[in-house]
Scaffold this motif. Sequence first.
Motif, PDB file in Angstrom:
ATOM      1  N   SER A 114      18.229  82.833  49.627  1.00 53.78           N
ATOM      2  CA  SER A 114      18.657  81.651  49.381  1.00 53.78           C
ATOM      3  C   SER A 114      17.575  80.440  48.965  1.00 53.78           C
ATOM      4  O   SER A 114      16.508  80.271  49.686  1.00 53.78           O
ATOM      5  N   HIS A 129      23.162  78.394  46.772  1.00 51.84           N
ATOM      6  CA  HIS A 129      23.177  79.840  45.878  1.00 51.84           C
ATOM      7  C   HIS A 129      22.632  80.894  46.558  1.00 51.84           C
ATOM      8  O   HIS A 129      21.601  81.375  45.921  1.00 51.84           O
ATOM      9  N   LYS A 131      22.181  84.681  47.449  1.00 50.89           N
ATOM     10  CA  LYS A 131      21.945  85.846  46.542  1.00 50.89           C
ATOM     11  C   LYS A 131      22.179  87.254  47.432  1.00 50.89           C
ATOM     12  O   LYS A 131      21.062  87.260  48.283  1.00 50.89           O
ATOM     13  N   SER A 132      22.812  88.020  47.182  1.00 46.02           N
ATOM     14  CA  SER A 132      22.985  89.418  48.142  1.00 46.02           C
ATOM     15  C   SER A 132      21.624  90.240  47.497  1.00 46.02           C
ATOM     16  O   SER A 132      21.976  90.392  46.285  1.00 46.02           O
ATOM     17  N   GLU A 133      20.969  90.484  48.371  1.00 44.49           N
ATOM     18  CA  GLU A 133      19.861  91.308  47.999  1.00 44.49           C
ATOM     19  C   GLU A 133      20.010  92.990  48.227  1.00 44.49           C
ATOM     20  O   GLU A 133      19.606  93.632  47.592  1.00 44.49           O
ATOM     21  N   GLN A 157      28.098  85.545  50.200  1.00 43.44           N
ATOM     22  CA  GLN A 157      27.662  84.491  49.332  1.00 43.44           C
ATOM     23  C   GLN A 157      28.454  83.319  49.413  1.00 43.44           C
ATOM     24  O   GLN A 157      28.089  82.097  49.569  1.00 43.44           O
TER      25      GLN A 157
END
Length: 197
Positions: A114, A129, A131-133, A157
């Motif tokens: 993030s 914002h 973000k799924s990694e 998220q």
Amino acid sequence: MTLRSPSPHRSPISRRRVLHALLGAAALQAPFAALAGFNFFTNEYTASRDELQAMIAKRFPVAERYAEIFMVGLRDPQLGLDAGTNRAALTATLTIASPLLAASPVQGVVSMSSALRYDAATRTLRLDHPKSERLELQGVEGRDAERLQKVGAVVAQELLQGQVLRSFTADELTVGRKTYEIGDITVQENGIKVQLK
């Protein structure tokens, strides 16, 4: 040429001035010492990873319903810091429960990265914002796994968007008559540094 010895009347005044100066310096150092992480001489504040980890852990567990049939929860967050990308990372245990699932709840792990932002209205440093990694689920395979991974990533998220990493009080940001604002945010290996302006 004659040398005059100091007047006996001036000596106590000089001593008094020195004493006042020393006491004044000590008084100035006291608030700075009380505000660990703040450096008002370099206009910086640094929050250590351990400090931030302790603060964000207090805000979990969190959960949210998705499409009225899934309940997605996050717990046990572990904060990481990526100085190279200037982003925070968060790994958490993920749970998805639904009456549609044969084995419910499904457990897993989600890793997010993030950006960071400062919200001046609430004086808070927040995730921005995320973000799924990576998202791994236990005990599900095939299409079910794909669907649940998408659901889990979307909800994770949403749950982490705007999550508070650090709150500041007005007193912390005020020295004398000056009240500081937060400027640039820099992620370091062991902490997050913000500019005081």
